[in-house]
Design a protein around this motif. Structure first.
Motif, PDB file in Angstrom:
ATOM      1  N   GLU A 234       0.805  -1.223   0.000  1.00  0.00           N
ATOM      2  CA  GLU A 234       0.000   0.000   0.000  1.00  0.00           C
ATOM      3  C   GLU A 234       0.836   1.270   0.000  1.00  0.00           C
ATOM      4  O   GLU A 234       0.295   2.384  -0.050  1.00  0.00           O
ATOM      5  CB  GLU A 234      -0.937   0.013   1.228  1.00  0.00           C
ATOM      6  N   SER A 235       2.155   1.126   0.073  1.00  0.00           N
ATOM      7  CA  SER A 235       3.019   2.297   0.227  1.00  0.00           C
ATOM      8  C   SER A 235       3.786   2.573  -1.052  1.00  0.00           C
ATOM      9  O   SER A 235       4.266   1.652  -1.719  1.00  0.00           O
ATOM     10  CB  SER A 235       4.007   2.085   1.380  1.00  0.00           C
ATOM     11  N   ALA A 236       3.923   3.863  -1.368  1.00  0.00           N
ATOM     12  CA  ALA A 236       4.730   4.257  -2.514  1.00  0.00           C
ATOM     13  C   ALA A 236       6.165   3.766  -2.322  1.00  0.00           C
ATOM     14  O   ALA A 236       6.659   3.715  -1.187  1.00  0.00           O
ATOM     15  CB  ALA A 236       4.698   5.774  -2.665  1.00  0.00           C
ATOM     16  N   PRO A 237       6.822   3.358  -3.424  1.00  0.00           N
ATOM     17  CA  PRO A 237       6.412   3.534  -4.814  1.00  0.00           C
ATOM     18  C   PRO A 237       5.479   2.459  -5.374  1.00  0.00           C
ATOM     19  O   PRO A 237       5.231   2.444  -6.579  1.00  0.00           O
ATOM     20  CB  PRO A 237       7.739   3.514  -5.563  1.00  0.00           C
ATOM     21  N   ALA A 238       4.995   1.547  -4.553  1.00  0.00           N
ATOM     22  CA  ALA A 238       4.056   0.548  -5.056  1.00  0.00           C
ATOM     23  C   ALA A 238       2.752   1.221  -5.465  1.00  0.00           C
ATOM     24  O   ALA A 238       2.311   2.186  -4.830  1.00  0.00           O
ATOM     25  CB  ALA A 238       3.779  -0.493  -3.976  1.00  0.00           C
ATOM     26  N   THR A 239       2.152   0.738  -6.556  1.00  0.00           N
ATOM     27  CA  THR A 239       0.851   1.231  -6.973  1.00  0.00           C
ATOM     28  C   THR A 239      -0.102   0.070  -7.123  1.00  0.00           C
ATOM     29  O   THR A 239       0.308  -1.073  -7.324  1.00  0.00           O
ATOM     30  CB  THR A 239       0.934   1.994  -8.311  1.00  0.00           C
ATOM     31  N   CYS A 240      -1.396   0.345  -6.996  1.00  0.00           N
ATOM     32  CA  CYS A 240      -2.413  -0.702  -7.010  1.00  0.00           C
ATOM     33  C   CYS A 240      -3.551  -0.291  -7.925  1.00  0.00           C
ATOM     34  O   CYS A 240      -4.201   0.731  -7.683  1.00  0.00           O
ATOM     35  CB  CYS A 240      -2.932  -0.939  -5.595  1.00  0.00           C
ATOM     36  N   ASP A 241      -3.778  -1.057  -8.994  1.00  0.00           N
ATOM     37  CA  ASP A 241      -4.885  -0.797  -9.901  1.00  0.00           C
ATOM     38  C   ASP A 241      -6.144  -1.427  -9.304  1.00  0.00           C
ATOM     39  O   ASP A 241      -6.548  -2.527  -9.673  1.00  0.00           O
ATOM     40  CB  ASP A 241      -4.589  -1.373 -11.283  1.00  0.00           C
ATOM     41  N   GLY A 242      -6.741  -0.757  -8.348  1.00  0.00           N
ATOM     42  CA  GLY A 242      -7.867  -1.278  -7.612  1.00  0.00           C
ATOM     43  C   GLY A 242      -8.024  -0.438  -6.365  1.00  0.00           C
ATOM     44  O   GLY A 242      -8.064   0.778  -6.442  1.00  0.00           O
ATOM     45  N   LEU A 243      -8.065  -1.080  -5.231  1.00  0.00           N
ATOM     46  CA  LEU A 243      -8.266  -0.364  -3.978  1.00  0.00           C
ATOM     47  C   LEU A 243      -7.203  -0.738  -2.963  1.00  0.00           C
ATOM     48  O   LEU A 243      -6.781  -1.893  -2.886  1.00  0.00           O
ATOM     49  CB  LEU A 243      -9.644  -0.686  -3.379  1.00  0.00           C
ATOM     50  N   ILE A 244      -6.767   0.245  -2.196  1.00  0.00           N
ATOM     51  CA  ILE A 244      -6.011  -0.025  -0.981  1.00  0.00           C
ATOM     52  C   ILE A 244      -7.034  -0.120   0.139  1.00  0.00           C
ATOM     53  O   ILE A 244      -7.760   0.842   0.413  1.00  0.00           O
ATOM     54  CB  ILE A 244      -4.993   1.078  -0.677  1.00  0.00           C
ATOM     55  N   GLU A 245      -7.119  -1.277   0.770  1.00  0.00           N
ATOM     56  CA  GLU A 245      -8.162  -1.521   1.756  1.00  0.00           C
ATOM     57  C   GLU A 245      -7.550  -1.903   3.103  1.00  0.00           C
ATOM     58  O   GLU A 245      -6.367  -2.269   3.188  1.00  0.00           O
ATOM     59  CB  GLU A 245      -9.108  -2.625   1.277  1.00  0.00           C
ATOM     60  N   SER A 246      -8.370  -1.834   4.123  1.00  0.00           N
ATOM     61  CA  SER A 246      -7.952  -2.231   5.465  1.00  0.00           C
ATOM     62  C   SER A 246      -9.093  -2.926   6.190  1.00  0.00           C
ATOM     63  O   SER A 246      -9.159  -2.919   7.411  1.00  0.00           O
ATOM     64  CB  SER A 246      -7.502  -1.000   6.264  1.00  0.00           C
ATOM     65  N   ASN A 247      -9.995  -3.533   5.407  1.00  0.00           N
ATOM     66  CA  ASN A 247     -11.200  -4.132   5.989  1.00  0.00           C
ATOM     67  C   ASN A 247     -11.032  -5.589   6.390  1.00  0.00           C
ATOM     68  O   ASN A 247     -11.968  -6.193   6.911  1.00  0.00           O
ATOM     69  CB  ASN A 247     -12.379  -4.000   5.020  1.00  0.00           C
ATOM     70  N   HIS A 248      -9.862  -6.175   6.159  1.00  0.00           N
ATOM     71  CA  HIS A 248      -9.592  -7.556   6.565  1.00  0.00           C
ATOM     72  C   HIS A 248      -8.401  -7.547   7.505  1.00  0.00           C
ATOM     73  O   HIS A 248      -7.277  -7.260   7.097  1.00  0.00           O
ATOM     74  CB  HIS A 248      -9.328  -8.456   5.355  1.00  0.00           C
TER      75      HIS A 248
END
Length: 398
Positions: free
Chosen positions: A36-50
């Motif tokens: 979830e932290s730069a420089p990583a990128t995510c084509d979707g959502l960064i979540e914290s629900n699990h």
């Protein structure tokens, strides 16, 4: 989970810039990179629900074949590197992905199996070969399910220099347990380069618990059926491995083989399944915390014939694989490899005479212990598995 992941990350593991100081002849400690932290990128959502993730969240990107996770890794030297990928897969099917290093497939269709729940996170460990300098590591999903939820990736980059191979086990591993009895650990160095030093701390007659605690294991069982400890102080051999100055260091290797004496019904050698898992996990985690590479080895098989077929003889196989899955430590199934070897050598049927013939040249006086020639062949099985499974020690094989 309708959204899944495309993670396109460029992560620089430049050790000097990160302020990591490496001793000569060691490997860099594993460096963690949160999804979830730069420089990583995510084509979707960064979540914290699990729950259960590391850092502030995890990457839940889109369901799609080819929605890849890519990292750029700078290695100070060419060689084997350990890659730890922490993920959760709450679905009912595996989410396979090709792992590519510098554009070439290193692990085809590597399985990211279901973990039972989206809150159940596990670590998958792979070994890859890196070039000196910049490398790309790409996780390329091969099905429409895409990748699992990704928490982080850790890379233990190689450095040039020497390594130590630490061995913990029983008489089938030990250097010698009397006269002509030789364990496979004594023969291991025949398959390694001079940059690898073997420290064999295996001791005959030991279970994992008596190896760790020696005389502190009493002959009395508690209400749970486990042998009572009079002290929780570790035996000198394990303390030596844990020593911050002279024990296991980053880039070393710890091979652990128990499960033969542990099946005794009486104390002090008796170990129950849950306790066996607990103690193996303790050893694996201690190695990982020091940046060393733990390897679990199922107990080598004794020779038992059913007609013309050598058959399995050992327990604690499931427990060993369970610990491997839970900790991310690789498992060498020496039990299966050994009785398969006995069959290839046509040791069965056997008349029980250990003083002559091919069986007599391999085994020392009984169906469990080895002559030097047999021990060397068993060590060969171990090192072939190291190469076939692309474990970190493969960089030190002849």
């Amino acid at each position: 989970m309708s959204l899944r992941r495309r993670l396109s990350a460029a992560v620089a593991l430049t050790v000097a810039a990160a302020g990591v100081v490496m001793a000569a002849g060691t490997a860099a400690a594993a460096t963690r990179h949160e999804a979830e932290s730069a420089p990583a990128t995510c084509d979707g959502l960064i979540e914290s629900n699990h729950a259960g993730f590391s850092g502030s969240g995890f990457c839940n990107a889109n369901n799609a074949a080819g929605a890849a996770a890519q990292f750029t890794v700078t290695a100070p030297a060419a060689g084997a590197a350990t890659v730890n990928i922490r993920y959760a897969n709450g679905g009912t099917s595996s989410r396979p992905a090709d792992v590519l290093v510098n554009g070439a497939v290193a692990h085809a269709g590597s399985a990211f199996d279901p973990t039972g729940a989206w809150t159940s996170w596990v670590t998958k460990t792979l070994t890859v070969s890196l070039n000196a300098g910049d490398n790309t590591i790409r996780l390329n999903p091969t099905t429409a399910g895409g990748l699992p939820n990704l928490d982080y990736l850790e890379v233990d980059a190689p450095t040039s220099g020497k390594t130590t191979v630490w061995l913990a086990g029983d008489s089938t591993v030990a250097n010698s347990s009397g006269s002509n009895v030789v364990g496979w650990g004594r023969e291991l160095s025949n398959y390694l380069t001079t940059d690898a030093t073997v420290v064999n701390s295996a001791v005959g007659g030991r279970s994992v618990q008596t190896w760790l605690y020696e005389s502190a294991v009493t002959s009395t069982k508690n209400s749970a059926g486990e042998c009572v400890l009079s002290s929780t102080a570790y035996a000198a051999r394990w303390q030596a491995m844990l020593n911050a100055s002279t024990g296991m260091k980053a880039g070393d290797h710890l091979f652990i083989q128990f499960g033969i004496n542990d099946g005794s019904s009486t104390c002090p050698r008796h170990v129950g399944s849950a306790r066996y898992r607990e103690l193996l996990t303790t050893m694996v985690r201690a190695a990982q915390q020091r940046g060393a590479h733990p390897v679990l080895v199922t107990p080598v098989s004794a020779l038992r014939c059913s007609g013309s077929t050598a058959t399995p003889t050992r327990g604690f196989l499931t427990e060993t694989f369970d610990v491997g899955r839970a900790t991310g430590a690789p498992v060498i199934d020496l039990h299966k490899l050994s009785y398969t070897l006995y069959n290839s050598l046509r040791f069965c049927p056997f008349n029980g005479d250990y003083s002559s013939g091919p069986v007599g040249a391999f085994f020392a006086n009984d169906h469990t212990h080895f002559e030097a020639a047999g021990a060397r062949q068993i060590a060969g099985l171990v090192t072939k598995a190291v190469r076939d499974q692309q474990l970190a020690l493969s960089a030190y094989l002849r």
